[in-house]
Scaffold this active site. Sequence first.
Site, PDB file in Angstrom:
ATOM      1  N   THR A 227     -32.766  54.963 -36.735  1.00 31.01           N
ATOM      2  CA  THR A 227     -33.226  56.263 -36.136  1.00 31.01           C
ATOM      3  C   THR A 227     -32.399  56.537 -35.082  1.00 31.01           C
ATOM      4  O   THR A 227     -32.009  57.482 -34.564  1.00 31.01           O
ATOM      5  CB  THR A 227     -34.885  56.264 -35.626  1.00 31.01           C
ATOM      6  OG1 THR A 227     -35.439  56.348 -36.790  1.00 31.01           O
ATOM      7  CG2 THR A 227     -35.174  57.442 -34.799  1.00 31.01           C
TER       8      THR A 227
ATOM      9  N   ASN B  57     -34.316  57.474 -49.540  1.00 31.68           N
ATOM     10  CA  ASN B  57     -35.404  56.495 -49.233  1.00 31.68           C
ATOM     11  C   ASN B  57     -36.675  56.620 -50.304  1.00 31.68           C
ATOM     12  O   ASN B  57     -37.686  55.842 -50.453  1.00 31.68           O
ATOM     13  CB  ASN B  57     -35.758  56.608 -47.885  1.00 31.68           C
ATOM     14  CG  ASN B  57     -36.110  58.029 -47.514  1.00 31.68           C
ATOM     15  OD1 ASN B  57     -35.370  58.850 -47.566  1.00 31.68           O
ATOM     16  ND2 ASN B  57     -37.341  57.990 -46.809  1.00 31.68           N
TER      17      ASN B  57
ATOM     18  N   SER C 272     -29.924  49.622 -40.507  1.00 31.81           N
ATOM     19  CA  SER C 272     -31.381  49.091 -39.876  1.00 31.81           C
ATOM     20  C   SER C 272     -31.600  47.620 -40.264  1.00 31.81           C
ATOM     21  O   SER C 272     -31.616  47.399 -41.549  1.00 31.81           O
ATOM     22  CB  SER C 272     -32.678  50.009 -40.131  1.00 31.81           C
ATOM     23  OG  SER C 272     -33.883  49.442 -39.760  1.00 31.81           O
TER      24      SER C 272
ATOM     25  N   HIS D  77     -34.713  45.904 -40.436  1.00 34.22           N
ATOM     26  CA  HIS D  77     -35.942  45.732 -41.016  1.00 34.22           C
ATOM     27  C   HIS D  77     -36.038  46.197 -42.372  1.00 34.22           C
ATOM     28  O   HIS D  77     -36.972  45.963 -43.109  1.00 34.22           O
ATOM     29  CB  HIS D  77     -36.905  46.409 -40.026  1.00 34.22           C
ATOM     30  CG  HIS D  77     -37.330  47.782 -40.543  1.00 34.22           C
ATOM     31  ND1 HIS D  77     -38.269  48.187 -41.309  1.00 34.22           N
ATOM     32  CD2 HIS D  77     -36.765  48.873 -39.861  1.00 34.22           C
ATOM     33  CE1 HIS D  77     -38.364  49.447 -41.240  1.00 34.22           C
ATOM     34  NE2 HIS D  77     -37.342  49.999 -40.333  1.00 34.22           N
TER      35      HIS D  77
ATOM     36  N   THR E  70     -29.520  46.156 -21.815  1.00 33.66           N
ATOM     37  CA  THR E  70     -29.271  44.726 -22.143  1.00 33.66           C
ATOM     38  C   THR E  70     -29.381  44.243 -23.426  1.00 33.66           C
ATOM     39  O   THR E  70     -30.162  44.797 -24.076  1.00 33.66           O
ATOM     40  CB  THR E  70     -30.089  43.929 -21.175  1.00 33.66           C
ATOM     41  OG1 THR E  70     -29.875  44.021 -19.878  1.00 33.66           O
ATOM     42  CG2 THR E  70     -30.002  42.398 -21.586  1.00 33.66           C
TER      43      THR E  70
ATOM     44  N   CYS F 187     -41.950  58.269 -42.940  1.00 36.07           N
ATOM     45  CA  CYS F 187     -41.520  59.051 -42.241  1.00 36.07           C
ATOM     46  C   CYS F 187     -42.609  60.561 -42.396  1.00 36.07           C
ATOM     47  O   CYS F 187     -42.612  61.187 -41.389  1.00 36.07           O
ATOM     48  CB  CYS F 187     -40.299  59.875 -42.336  1.00 36.07           C
ATOM     49  SG  CYS F 187     -39.446  60.357 -43.785  1.00 36.07           S
TER      50      CYS F 187
END
Length: 389
Positions: A77, A156, A204, A206, A244, A328
């Site tokens: 995203t 998707n 992504s 995951h 970071t 989504c």
Amino acid sequence: MNKRPLYFDYAATTPVDERVIQVMVECLGFKGNFGNPASSSHAFGQQARRSVELARQQVAQLVGAAPEQIVWTSGATESNNLALKGVAQARGVSGGHIITSQIEHKAILDTASQLQTAGVAVTYLVPDSDGLITPEAVSEAMRDDTFLVSLMLVNNELGTLNDIPGIGRVVRERGALLHVDAAQGAGKVAIDLAQWPVDLMSFSAHKIYGPKGIGALYVGPRAQQRLQAQIHGGGHEGGLRSGTLATHQIAAMGAAFALAAEHFDEEAATIARLRERLLEQLADVPGLRLNGSPAQRIPHTLSLTFGEGEFNPAALSASIAFSATSACNSASNAPSHVLLALGLDARAAGRTIRLSLGRFTTEQDIDQAVQLIKASSASAPAFWAVAQP
């Protein structure tokens, strides 16, 4: 203890592979690789930096990119936002035109909507009857002021596979940039960014057996000077994404991509075989339809619409984990925008489920799922047959 349902929702998220978890754990705790990768003046930071750069190489190797072309983000995203907003804002002028499609992920559609509010013209291409966006459709939509095209590699919800190299050639001929959302494609499709005419690509972790909260954006040479950062504060990642770096998540994403590369052919063959087993056993279910191209698709994701009758997806959800719509859309409980764009009405969309297979799916899972689906299906005469890939 209640028995866990069968898991058929890999397109929504994948469980983290145990081998990836081990890599992640090794970057936590005082005895682990916990240092700040930006602190290169001491051994802790240098060790963390080595892990980050190894992961960058692992991600790049799976997709045919150079390591320095991989920019870490918090997920696809954010990568999509960086790609679309970053390119639009880097132009330094208002207006212009971008092309996307009606069946993109909400991370693209909502971002495109924001750009429209800022004065950018957006064309939303309609998919063909197979759920595909063709190079011809992109060519017809191109304008003199088109500066970006953003289309997904794999849908998707449907599992359909766009001809990205063909689309890329059309876009490049007109001087625009091409961004590809590959969240559903990495590890499932052989991606070669050294050869494909693609300028930006989102990933992504995951979706590929890595942890949530980490992703990456490929930034090709044509996009290097045409992208503006969206997060500021330190100039990390070549100035494109400050903050970071999360060593444990990045190292885990690298490990997940490395495993996908190592087992690519084996997993592809296994998933294809399981998909065939599933469709063959469901072929006699009354009124069942497979949505999307029967040929130009990945085997992992199946969108199945049931005929009018007594089929109740809610009742099935107690025994099978699947999606009635994409993740989504699930928060709003609205009919799938992908299915509506494909021509299904709201009632048919309500009788549609997405089954997605993955690394840990077994033949026993397939057989049990078929029995449960058939038990939940009406016995009305078939009016559609399952399209065989």
